[in-house]
Design an enzyme around this catalytic site. Structure first.
Site, PDB file in Angstrom:
ATOM      1  N   GLY A  16     118.135 -51.706  -2.577  1.00 44.44           N
ATOM      2  CA  GLY A  16     119.248 -51.342  -3.439  1.00 44.44           C
ATOM      3  C   GLY A  16     119.583 -49.860  -3.408  1.00 44.44           C
ATOM      4  O   GLY A  16     120.280 -49.359  -4.280  1.00 44.44           O
ATOM      5  N   TYR A  65     125.264 -59.433   4.059  1.00 46.95           N
ATOM      6  CA  TYR A  65     125.996 -59.394   5.346  1.00 46.95           C
ATOM      7  C   TYR A  65     127.484 -59.641   5.148  1.00 46.95           C
ATOM      8  O   TYR A  65     128.316 -58.979   5.757  1.00 46.95           O
ATOM      9  CB  TYR A  65     125.443 -60.437   6.325  1.00 46.95           C
ATOM     10  N   ASN A 120     118.464 -67.878   1.470  1.00 39.22           N
ATOM     11  CA  ASN A 120     118.461 -66.432   1.278  1.00 39.22           C
ATOM     12  C   ASN A 120     119.870 -65.919   0.942  1.00 39.22           C
ATOM     13  O   ASN A 120     120.511 -65.205   1.711  1.00 39.22           O
ATOM     14  CB  ASN A 120     117.900 -65.738   2.521  1.00 39.22           C
TER      15      ASN A 120
HETATM   16  C1  LIG Z   1     118.412 -57.564   2.829  1.00 37.40           C
HETATM   17  C2  LIG Z   1     117.762 -56.199   2.704  1.00 37.40           C
HETATM   18  C3  LIG Z   1     117.278 -55.731   4.076  1.00 37.40           C
HETATM   19  C4  LIG Z   1     118.799 -55.198   2.183  1.00 37.40           C
HETATM   20  O1  LIG Z   1     118.198 -53.921   2.138  1.00 37.40           O
HETATM   21  P1  LIG Z   1     118.600 -52.860   1.000  1.00 37.40           P
HETATM   22  O2  LIG Z   1     117.991 -51.566   1.389  1.00 37.40           O
HETATM   23  O3  LIG Z   1     118.299 -53.391  -0.322  1.00 37.40           O
HETATM   24  O4  LIG Z   1     120.184 -52.800   1.240  1.00 37.40           O
HETATM   25  P2  LIG Z   1     121.263 -51.939   0.474  1.00 37.40           P
HETATM   26  O5  LIG Z   1     120.615 -51.114  -0.575  1.00 37.40           O
HETATM   27  O6  LIG Z   1     122.050 -51.244   1.499  1.00 37.40           O
HETATM   28  O7  LIG Z   1     122.198 -53.063  -0.150  1.00 37.40           O
HETATM   29  C5  LIG Z   1     121.662 -54.149  -0.897  1.00 37.40           C
HETATM   30  C6  LIG Z   1     122.670 -54.810  -1.786  1.00 37.40           C
HETATM   31  O8  LIG Z   1     121.984 -55.434  -2.861  1.00 37.40           O
HETATM   32  C7  LIG Z   1     122.188 -54.713  -4.090  1.00 37.40           C
HETATM   33  N1  LIG Z   1     120.947 -54.407  -4.802  1.00 37.40           N
HETATM   34  C8  LIG Z   1     120.825 -53.701  -5.897  1.00 37.40           C
HETATM   35  N2  LIG Z   1     119.584 -53.661  -6.307  1.00 37.40           N
HETATM   36  C9  LIG Z   1     118.865 -54.349  -5.463  1.00 37.40           C
HETATM   37  C10 LIG Z   1     117.489 -54.634  -5.357  1.00 37.40           C
HETATM   38  N3  LIG Z   1     116.595 -54.197  -6.233  1.00 37.40           N
HETATM   39  N4  LIG Z   1     117.091 -55.370  -4.322  1.00 37.40           N
HETATM   40  C11 LIG Z   1     117.966 -55.801  -3.417  1.00 37.40           C
HETATM   41  N5  LIG Z   1     119.283 -55.545  -3.473  1.00 37.40           N
HETATM   42  C12 LIG Z   1     119.725 -54.827  -4.490  1.00 37.40           C
HETATM   43  C13 LIG Z   1     122.776 -53.425  -3.625  1.00 37.40           C
HETATM   44  O9  LIG Z   1     123.583 -52.890  -4.642  1.00 37.40           O
HETATM   45  C14 LIG Z   1     123.588 -53.865  -2.463  1.00 37.40           C
HETATM   46  O10 LIG Z   1     124.702 -54.597  -2.902  1.00 37.40           O
HETATM   47  P3  LIG Z   1     126.135 -54.526  -2.212  1.00 37.40           P
HETATM   48  O11 LIG Z   1     126.036 -55.449  -1.022  1.00 37.40           O
HETATM   49  O12 LIG Z   1     127.066 -55.016  -3.231  1.00 37.40           O
HETATM   50  O13 LIG Z   1     126.326 -53.100  -1.822  1.00 37.40           O
HETATM   51  C15 LIG Z   1     116.573 -56.215   1.713  1.00 37.40           C
HETATM   52  O14 LIG Z   1     117.035 -56.732   0.497  1.00 37.40           O
HETATM   53  C16 LIG Z   1     115.386 -57.024   2.161  1.00 37.40           C
HETATM   54  O15 LIG Z   1     114.502 -56.528   2.872  1.00 37.40           O
HETATM   55  N6  LIG Z   1     115.323 -58.288   1.747  1.00 37.40           N
HETATM   56  C17 LIG Z   1     114.198 -59.130   2.054  1.00 37.40           C
HETATM   57  C18 LIG Z   1     114.155 -59.491   3.519  1.00 37.40           C
HETATM   58  C19 LIG Z   1     115.402 -60.187   3.964  1.00 37.40           C
HETATM   59  O16 LIG Z   1     115.974 -61.006   3.279  1.00 37.40           O
HETATM   60  N7  LIG Z   1     115.810 -59.868   5.188  1.00 37.40           N
HETATM   61  C20 LIG Z   1     116.949 -60.485   5.797  1.00 37.40           C
HETATM   62  C21 LIG Z   1     116.516 -61.705   6.540  1.00 37.40           C
HETATM   63  S1  LIG Z   1     117.890 -62.453   7.331  1.00 37.40           S
END
Ligand SMILES: CC(C)(COP(=O)(O)OP(=O)(O)OC[C@H]1O[C@@H](n2cnc3c(N)ncnc32)[C@H](O)[C@@H]1OP(=O)(O)O)[C@@H](O)C(=O)NCCC(=O)NCCS
Length: 181
Positions: free
Chosen positions: A113, A151, A144
């Site tokens: 996030g 995405y 998921n």
């Molecule tokens: C998917 C993932 C890589 C995104 O990474 P991230 O660093 O959280 O990405 P960002 O911060 O750029 O964006 C995340 C989005 O979720 C929202 N968000 C807010 N708080 C969050 C939190 N605590 N956890 C996750 N997402 C959050 C962000 O605001 C953002 O929303 P938006 O799309 O409206 O901008 C991460 O959540 C992750 O590792 N998930 C688990 C593994 C996974 O699912 N991998 C993908 C397999 S296909």
């Protein structure tokens, strides 16, 4: 919580870094296992660390890896400065030519996030465009939802919905069977 400005991300080829400035090395497997555990498919992780290193950093790399790192002074208790990664490779389409495929993307829970995941996929898109790729593909497990939203919000299209593609795999055993047929 680490604030955004405290995360100067190193997004680079850095999986294998025992040789880097005396910093504690880390295990690439640790991160792939964290993602597999999140995906509830940990039992499918069969690879060795040696294979991961050879395949990514040997003479003909099978993949490329980006890592998101925090400064050494904010490292995790277990010593890790890497808090996320993206792993991709190039594929080919006879319809559109060069493509990039994002195999893994993972950010540790407490660092989510904050834009790290966005930076990783942005970097993959940059590399893809630089290399003349016309598509950037990936697959998501159907439960998921948050990854799918992530995405979609960044412009990706769900091909299962739009075009009806389904994803197939020959496992090792199936391949052995196939060559015996
Ligand atoms: C998917 C993932 C890589 C995104 O990474 P991230 O660093 O959280 O990405 P960002 O911060 O750029 O964006 C995340 C989005 O979720 C929202 N968000 C807010 N708080 C969050 C939190 N605590 N956890 C996750 N997402 C959050 C962000 O605001 C953002 O929303 P938006 O799309 O409206 O901008 C991460 O959540 C992750 O590792 N998930 C688990 C593994 C996974 O699912 N991998 C993908 C397999 S296909």
């Amino acid at each position: 919580e680490v604030e955004e400005h405290r995360i100067p991300l190193i997004l680079d080829l850095q999986l294998h870094r025992e040789d880097r400035g005396g910093h504690q090395s880390y295990s690439p497997l640790l991160y792939t296992e964290e993602l597999a555990e999140f995906e509830k498919l940990l039992d499918q992780v069969k690879i060795s660390e040696g294979a991961l290193k050879t395949d990514g950093f040997g003479e003909n790399p099978f993949y490329h890896c980006l890592v998101a790192e925090i400064p050494p002074e904010s490292r995790e208790p277990q010593g890790s400065t890497v808090v996320g990664y993206g792993l991709y490779y190039f594929t080919y389409s006879t319809w559109t030519g060069r493509n990039v495929y994002l195999e893994d993307i993972y950010v540790m829970p407490k660092y989510r996030g904050q834009g790290i995941g966005s930076k990783i996929i942005k970097k993959v898109a940059e590399v893809a465009l630089e290399k003349g790729c016309s598509q950037f593909r990936l697959a998501v497990l159907d439960w998921n939802e948050s990854a799918m939203d992530f995405y979609k919000a960044r412009g990706a299209k769900d091909l299962t919905v739009a075009e009806g593609w389904r994803f197939f795999r020959f496992d090792n055993e199936a391949m052995r069977e196939l060559v015996r047929m």
